[in-house]
Scaffold this motif. Sequence first.
Motif: not given
Length: 579
Positions: A548-577
């Motif tokens: 179920l989580l894998a399916a949710t991840r896939q739909v999040l990724r698909n919808a983010l792609a429609v907006l041209g937004v990335s789907a990071p696999e980790s948030m630590t680096r992206e936001f602490t910078e």
Amino acid sequence: MIQAKQELLAALGDAIQSISPGAELAPAFESPKQASHGDLACTAAMQLARPLKKSPRELAQALVEALQRQTAFERWVEALEIAGPGFINIRLKPAAKQAVVAEVLAAGAEFGRQPKRNERVMVEFVSANPTGPLHVGHARQAALGDALCNLFQTQGCEVTREFYYNDAGVQIATLANSTQSRLKGLKPGDAGWPESAYNGDYIQDIADDFRAGKTVKADDREFTASGDANDLDGIRQFAVAYLRHEQDLDLQAFGLRFDNYFLESSLYSSGAVETAVARLVASGKTYEQDGALWLRSTDFGDDKDRVMRKSAPGDAGASAGSGGYTYFVPDVAYHINKFQRGYHRCINVQGTDHHGTIARVRAGLQAADVGIPQGFPDYVLHKMVTVMRGGAEVKISKRAGSYVTLRDLIDWTSRDAVRFFLISRKADTEFVFDVDLALKANDENPVFYVQYAHARICSVIRNWVQKTGGDESQLSQADLSLLVAPTEAALMLKLADYPRMLGSAAQDLAPHDVAFYLRDLSGLYHSYYAAERVLDQAPELTRARVALLAATRQVLRNALAVLGVSAPESMTREFTENA
């Protein structure tokens, strides 16, 4: 569940015809406003009440009886209930909801996408004259336009991204004069500095590179400077190429590339404007009055007739190179050109200051009588963006001179934040872009909230693989019948709604619906994660929940792609910078 909904819709259509033969009502389901009301809702009884002159509840009862005889409803539906004035609430069997997990995992990145169809769509957006850097208004257009293109591509359409600009008008003459003044050593505030000149530092940059004899190359042009401060035409061509190159850099930073660039000047050089005017005159929908040429646009719903040409070509007051035509005339010629290029649907993304041109352009297209359908083209009009930073409004960019640029926003935050934020509200609402909010690593920040849901799921799945030695390919074999928790049902229903949402968002020209959906889906996931343990359960239950989580991840990724937004696999680096 996608298959179940398709079968249920077909069965609903048959049931409607059984109680109202020949009815033109299309079968449709809605999502109940409260989960306690069921999984799907149907309002067909209320819609049929007036034409059939019957009570909605009486029709609802007849419709329920007809539905209960349908095989699909026997297979997928647990209960049918009549509520209120004639709503029919539908409770699905668990198997109907659980099926969406397998459907998403099987389809992957294609989940929600429709088969290719013979429909050509053009979206024209940004369309900034090359007189300066792209500002926040262009940024909103870029986000809206690109997301619309992606939406139509999910619906199987062939999509073209087009950028339209003028390379020879009054604004371009001002650009050339501003650059020439800088070449001659003048700067804003000096005696002799043109009152209408552009004051940004970028004008000095253009002048310096022109003096150095540099070559500039943009996506659609290339020019080498002569270095001669008296070469006004060369200065004009160099400045246009320079700023087109700068705009290309802005667009690259935004992750956007156009398929075609269209020059307003080409409409004159090709004779398209004169041909369009000739068609309008021949149609009998124009007239001369007080030395001006008018279009009878009131014949096509406009509130008043519109001036096409203020003076005859060659007369005093006629614009150089344009025959004195007012701004909507080349727009009419341009949209005839779009239609003749074979586009079935054209959408213009523009600021609300263009609202007044819609009626006159459409009137001109109808008067031209070239077979263009009424309502062509479509428009998405957006309101202004206010930028806040450090609790205060930001109005000036040193580089631009008088406005915040697209690249300013990206530099201060990130491409993902700019794209998501500028699509997160309806286009026709004013928007405050809060730079400080875009940098927050908490659930107040909508882009962080959504991306964190994706990253958190990635983390859970990695842990499952490490603990069990399992493989994601095994998730297709999960026993989905174990997914019976209320939070699981809510999550699966939302996943199943993704294809419908995409179709509706494309139909309504509403890319903000994708952002709304992402926030809702992320909220349901976060609630599920807080309510149910995924790992350290019985192996089969854990595998079902990871699926179920894998399916949710896939739909999040698909919808983010429609907006041209990335789907990071980790948030630590992206936001602490950025924090």
